[in-house]
Design a protein around this motif. Structure first.
Motif, short mmCIF file in Angstrom:
data_model
loop_
_atom_site.label_atom_id
_atom_site.label_comp_id
_atom_site.label_asym_id
_atom_site.label_seq_id
_atom_site.Cartn_x
_atom_site.Cartn_y
_atom_site.Cartn_z
N PHE A 117 0.62 -1.28 0.02
CA PHE A 117 -0.02 -0.15 -0.16
C PHE A 117 0.95 1.58 -0.30
CE2 PHE A 117 -3.09 -3.34 1.63
CZ PHE A 117 -3.59 -2.91 1.48
N TYR A 118 0.23 2.26 -0.65
CA TYR A 118 1.36 3.99 -0.75
C TYR A 118 0.12 4.49 -0.11
CZ TYR A 118 2.41 8.35 -1.87
OH TYR A 118 2.87 9.35 -1.73
N PHE A 119 -0.09 5.16 0.39
CA PHE A 119 -1.39 6.46 1.55
C PHE A 119 -0.67 7.58 1.47
CE2 PHE A 119 -0.77 2.84 3.96
CZ PHE A 119 -2.01 2.05 4.07
N GLN A 120 -0.77 8.34 0.33
CA GLN A 120 -0.86 9.91 0.02
C GLN A 120 -0.86 10.69 0.54
OE1 GLN A 120 0.51 10.67 -2.47
NE2 GLN A 120 -0.13 13.25 -2.49
N GLN A 121 -2.15 10.42 2.44
CA GLN A 121 -2.46 11.45 3.19
C GLN A 121 -0.93 11.98 3.61
OE1 GLN A 121 -4.42 13.06 3.29
NE2 GLN A 121 -4.80 14.43 4.97
N ASP A 122 -0.37 10.78 4.43
CA ASP A 122 1.13 11.02 4.84
C ASP A 122 1.89 10.35 4.38
OD1 ASP A 122 0.20 8.32 4.88
OD2 ASP A 122 -0.67 8.37 6.95
N GLN A 123 1.93 9.96 3.19
CA GLN A 123 3.12 8.71 2.22
C GLN A 123 3.59 8.17 3.37
OE1 GLN A 123 5.61 12.96 1.21
NE2 GLN A 123 4.32 13.43 -0.27
N GLN A 124 2.87 7.52 3.38
CA GLN A 124 2.73 6.21 3.92
C GLN A 124 3.04 4.98 3.25
OE1 GLN A 124 5.32 6.09 7.62
NE2 GLN A 124 5.47 7.79 7.03
#
Length: 587
Positions: A117-124
């Protein structure tokens, strides 16, 4: 006699043996061999085309399933919440719920080797390896890597990458360095359905070996090579793992005309892909050559036997021909049980004995060929059989149910049966099912609630029989019943009730759910429509309706003038979601 050349009976018989037995037999063997080659090639081409077509359909169905599968994960409320808010902003409870959902999702598909997974909100970024979830890691330059930057720029919803060995991109400890499994990555760009906001990426690494069972029909023959090639001429699947990822060499496929090459174009989501079957002619005609050599050896035996026969007949030629002729005429009349043997020891006696042996061999050959034909049919039926591997969890539920029965607790057994039915149905998430099956799922849910609250529930379900075979997205109506229990019945039991109606009106399937009791204000209705006031279940229904039908479907909310809460769903009958399913109508 003077003036005429002498030719003995032995010479005449040898000439007859050559002209009427030996020469025709070997010419026949050659003819049969050439004809068999042509027949085998035509039959193999027809069978291979049919098998390729079946494998193509299986591959397209499997690829479509794997492309659509992540949407069932995205629709989970706990997953949606983390995707929107990021990993770092969520509470430990929400993160744990997210991890449990992801672990369960990964465990249901053993062909999924790794998720990322890549979470754009916190760039994790987050890695899931064989149902084990790693800790999140910062990934500020994620969009700079191929192919994510290009996908985000072009706003592509998904992309299939060229297979390669498993890569531990985040360098997490849960992925062993020794794992060199060849995988096919499928990248999904995740967006908010309502707002269109970019939320992140999900990469699903599928084991390439999972294609083996789909291509079993075209790979079981000896001397056969099957290749799956993408639009860039790169080999996506081959039994020889060293070929995967390489550019296909056309010259080697049909080298010197020694191979038969068949191609099958694949459709979406595998557009521009090809399924190629390469069959070696040497291997294909092996049985025909062996049969030809067997016939040649048999012909040599016949030659030797005929030579002996000529010698015997030429020495003794005194047996009465009439007796033998009568016996032969009996055979011609259909009496195959006639015995040609005789007590005489002359030429005709020997001839009768040999003819009897030939008759016995014919009967033996007929019986053997009949037996071989039966065995071939039985073998073909066995090959067409398939096995189903039941899910571990359902086996566990069945085991618990068996324990409950042995303990005499039939109520527990009934609850387990209802729970098992609900879980099996839940595995069809985001699939189209008959309205009848959705109602059955609701019945099982209500049964569990009756056991929980121990009372008759004020629930009424009226759905016209004429629409119960139409297809709708699974788990579309059950959340409405669940909302009633959560927001009305648990707080206002004696003053609440629930009614679900279903009908067909003006080319639309119309479902209305009315919950009397607890109500909401007009402002809360507005916030629910905008997705800003919780209502995850209702928002999930609205998003799935939009995914399946776009603007042709309707989803309406109403506070019933302060008397409760109402939901109306309209689905066009001509759309896929309204297609009729052949089956027995639910009463």
């Amino acid at each position: 006699m003077e003036g005429r050349a002498f030719m003995s009976i032995r010479t005449r018989l040898f000439i007859m043996l050559l002209l009427f037995i030996i020469l025709p037999y070997f010419l026949f063997v050659i003819f049969i061999y050439e004809n068999s080659k042509s027949s085998i090639e035509e039959r193999d081409l027809a069978r291979s085309r049919e098998e390729l077509n079946e494998s193509r359909a299986d591959l397209e169905q499997y690829a479509e399933e794997m492309v659509r599968l992540p949407y069932s994960l995205f629709n989970m409320p706990e997953v949606q919440q983390v995707l929107k808010n990021g990993m770092l902003a969520e509470t430990t409870e929400h993160v744990r719920a997210f991890e449990n959902s992801v672990e369960t999702y990964a465990a249901t598909r053993p062909d999924i080797r790794q998720l990322r997974f890549y979470f754009q909100q916190d760039q994790q970024s987050l890695t899931v390896y064989q149902s084990n979830v790693s800790a999140p890691k910062p990934a500020p330059d994620y969009l700079e890597h191929l192919p994510f930057g290009e996908m985000n720029k072009l706003k592509e919803s998904y992309m299939l990458e060229t297979p390669h060995e498993l890569v531990n991109e985040d360098k997490v400890a849960i992925v062993p360095e020794s794992d060199n499994t060849v995988v096919l990555p499928i990248h999904h760009r995740i967006t908010d359905v309502l707002s269109g906001k970019f939320l992140g990426f999900l990469t699903t690494d599928i084991e390439v070996s999972s294609f083996s069972r789909l291509l079993e029909a075209v790979t079981r023959e000896a001397g056969t090579q099957v290749l799956l090639v993408n639009g860039n001429e790169e080999i996506v699947y081959s039994k020889d793992l060293k070929q995967i990822g390489n550019i296909m060499d056309e010259s080697q496929l049909s080298e010197e005309g020694e191979n038969i090459v068949l191609r099958e174009e694949l459709g979406e989501p595998l557009g521009d892909w090809q399924l190629i079957k390469v069959t070696s002619k040497d291997e294909l005609f092996r049985d025909a050559r062996e049969t030809a050599w067997t016939n040649i050896v048999l012909g040599i035996g016949v030659v030797l036997l005929g030579t002996v026969l000529v010698l015997v007949v030429s020495r003794v030629f005194t047996k009465p021909i009439i007796t033998l002729s009568e016996q032969v005429r009996s055979i011609e009349g259909g009496q195959m049980n006639v015995q040609l043997k005789t007590e005489r020891k002359d030429e005709i006696g020997h001839l009768a004995a040999h003819m009897q042996e030939m008759l016995n061999r014919i009967d033996s050959h007929i019986a053997r060929e009949y037996k071989l034909e039966l065995e071939a049919r039985e073998s073909q039926l066995r090959m067409l059989k398939s096995q189903v591997n039941p899910h571990f969890l359902f086996n566990a539920l069945q085991s618990i149910g068996a324990v409950a029965l042995r303990s005499g607790d039939r109520e527990v057994y009934k609850l387990l049966v209802s729970l098992s039915k609900m879980m099996r149905y839940a595995l069809q998430a985001d699939q189209l099912v008959p309205v009848r099956e959705e109602l059955g799922y609701i019945d099982s849910y209500i049964m569990l609630q009756k056991e929980r609250f121990g009372a008759d529930l004020p629930i009424t379900i009226k759905v016209e029989k004429s629409i119960q075979e139409y297809r709708i997205p699974s788990m579309l109506l059950q959340p409405l019943v669940e909302n009633y229990f959560k927001h009305s019945y648990e707080t206002m039991r004696d003053k609440s009730s629930f009614i679900l109606n279903g009908m067909e009106r003006d080319g639309l399937l119309v479902f209305s759910a009315t919950s009397y009791g607890a109500t909401v204000s007009a402002e809360e209705i507005r916030l629910l429509r905008e997705g800003a006031a919780g209502g995850t279940g209702l928002q999930n229904i609205a998003e799935r309706l939009h995914l399946h039908h776009g603007d042709k479907a309707a989803f309406q909310l109403d506070n019933l003038e302060g008397k409760g809460f109402g939901v109306t769903i309209c689905i066009p009958v001509e759309e896929q979601g309204g297609q009729k399913h052949e089956g027995v109508t639910r009463g």
